[in-house]
Scaffold this motif. Structure first.
Motif: not given
Length: 255
Positions: A120-131, A151-157, A201-207
């Motif tokens: 969801t859009e909220t899921d993506l906001k959580v990932i972006d906030a962790l980034m 670890a939190d970033f990967h688990l959020a995905i 690499q994390h920036r690329e994943i998030n983007a």
């Protein structure tokens, strides 16, 4: 006719179902403390006796536990899928380390693909906030914080993929990683060049996730974990070479 009498559901049973779903979906996490009895009964709109009955049933099922003078907590069940003997084998053999990374590559690549498609859009906001938090920790040169946020970033995905089986399985695997069973992640974050590459690499994943590029997100995760595997392999080789060099030095010193 295939009809049965409808029986009214006990309030405690409704509370049990709600708390079960929160644990199953990963919203209530292992080790997390529940609100006080008064606060929780108000939130749920049930009497304290009904709440106590529900909590007692969840304790019997092993999902909640009472800690003296501390409250009610979600049971720490992560890692329980593995025996202590097997965890010891994981810790002592490189074969398990590299199989673990291969397993993560497959599972997290799939999770990233699904997160881009189904998150969801909220899921993506959580990932972006962790980034953003990872960027801040990187600027402070705090390897411990970066490792935790990694670890939190990967688990959020994984959470954003909305597959509860994958979520609990991977949380269990990450708990072992946090405990240093497979390797010390903080070592990577202490090396300047490696830290920079990991952040990129994390920036690329998030983007890719924010763009909902499913194939790109999966490929970015796979490249990232290929890099982690190569870096760890190089580190293990360097340790071995250093050990051999020290043996040679000792030999020369004895002559």
């Amino acid at each position: 006719m295939p009809f049965e009498k409808v029986h009214p559901e006990k309030l405690s049973a409704a509370v049990v179902r709600q708390i079960e779903k929160l644990i199953l979906r990963g919203i209530l996490r292992p080790g997390e403390r529940l609100p006080s009895e008064r606060e929780l009964s108000d939130k749920l709109g049930v009497s304290r006796p009904s709440l106590r009955e529900a909590v007692a049933e969840l304790q019997t099922r092993g999902l909640l536990e009472s800690r003296a003078n501390a409250g009610i907590f979600v049971t720490e069940v992560l890692g329980s899928a593995f025996s202590e003997a097997l965890i010891g084998l994981f810790a002592n053999h490189d074969e398990a380390v590299f199989d673990y990374l291969s397993f993560r590559r497959d599972m997290e690549g799939l999770a990233a693909e699904r997160a881009a498609q189904n998150g969801t859009e909220t899921d993506l906001k959580v990932i972006d906030a962790l980034m953003a938090k990872m960027e801040a920790a990187h600027g402070k040169r705090n390897p411990s914080e970066e490792a935790r946020l990694d670890a939190d970033f990967h688990l959020a995905i994984i959470e954003a993929s909305h597959n509860v089986i994958m979520l609990h399985m991977m949380r269990s695997m990450y708990q072992l990683l946090r405990e240093g069973v497979f390797y010390n992640r903080q070592i990577m974050f202490k090396q300047r060049n490696t830290r920079e590459q990991l952040l990129d690499q994390h920036r690329e994943i998030n983007a890719a996730l924010q763009a909902r590029d499913a194939a790109g997100a999966r490929a970015a995760v796979e490249r990232h974990l290929d890099f982690v595997e190569a870096a760890l392999s190089a580190d293990r080789k360097a340790e071995k070479n250093e050990s051999i060099a020290r043996q040679r030095l000792e030999r020369e010193s004895d002559r």
